[in-house]
Design an enzyme around this catalytic site. Structure first.
Site, PDB file in Angstrom:
ATOM      1  CG  HIS A  25     -54.348  45.662  56.694  1.00 50.37           C
ATOM      2  ND1 HIS A  25     -54.738  46.963  56.448  1.00 50.37           N
ATOM      3  CD2 HIS A  25     -54.313  45.051  55.483  1.00 50.37           C
ATOM      4  CE1 HIS A  25     -54.929  47.131  55.166  1.00 50.37           C
ATOM      5  NE2 HIS A  25     -54.673  45.985  54.550  1.00 50.37           N
ATOM      6  CB  ALA A  63     -48.537  24.815  42.650  1.00 51.38           C
TER       7      ALA A  63
END
Length: 200
Positions: free
Chosen positions: A128, A175
């Site tokens: 954005h 991870a």
């Protein structure tokens, strides 16, 4: 003239007619839910490409309007509660690839063959815009930078792959890593932001 050329011609014409573009967008996309309307989703099997033996679990949110490309390769799987969104760019997924539980893929994204995305991963090419402090962020529009994940990559649970990233083949993303820059082929990356920890 191929279908892809026809789509590009349509896109070019729509760019020159903003009013028509807004009308078609309103007809195709639910403006509040920001997903294709129910009657568009009914026709998804006609405009989505799904390879032989591929599986998309019934709980997957497929935000794939027909004006962008979605392709899932042979024997590939999109697991339960994942979200696939090609509204602002094509999503291409190769053969023998797995998109894990609760993962999100927002195009334009290209994922190769034999790629494994674990659970809760975000792969997004969308950002954005927020540079004008006098305007709310949600009215400043978006920008995209394509993400490419090459063949034979394993991405661990809850990792985040950000816009513009290119992950080379036979690489591992640990991870929880947040990948903000390219990953060389044959590398293991970890951390926030992710850095190369060793060569594989």
């Amino acid at each position: 003239m191929t279908l892809s050329i026809d789509k590009e011609t349509v896109r070019t014409r729509l760019k020159s007619s903003p009013a028509l573009k807004r009308l078609l967008d309103f007809i195709i996309m639910n403006q509040v839910q920001t997903r294709p309307r129910w009657y568009v989703r009914l026709f998804a099997p006609l405009y989505q490409h799904r390879g032989l033996g591929s599986v998309i679990h019934s709980s997957v949110r497929m935000d794939t309007p027909p004006y962008r490309r979605f392709s899932l390769g042979r024997r590939s799987v999109v697991e339960s509660f994942a979200c696939i969104n090609n509204a602002v760019g094509d999503v291409i997924i190769g053969d023998h690839t797995r998109i894990g539980l609760h993962s999100t893929v927002i195009g334009p994204v290209t994922i190769g063959n034999h790629v494994n995305l674990a659970q809760g991963i975000t792969v997004t090419a969308l950002n954005h815009n927020f540079s004008d402090p006098s305007l709310p962020i949600d009215v400043q529009g978006i920008s995209t930078k394509p993400v490419v994940i090459e063949d034979d990559v394993w991405i661990g649970a809850n990792a985040v792959i950000l816009p513009g990233v290119h992950i080379g083949r036979h690489s591992v993303v640990a991870a929880g890593a947040v990948v903000t820059s390219d990953v060389p082929s044959g590398s293991l990356v970890a951390g926030v932001p992710a850095t190369v920890k060793k060569r594989i």
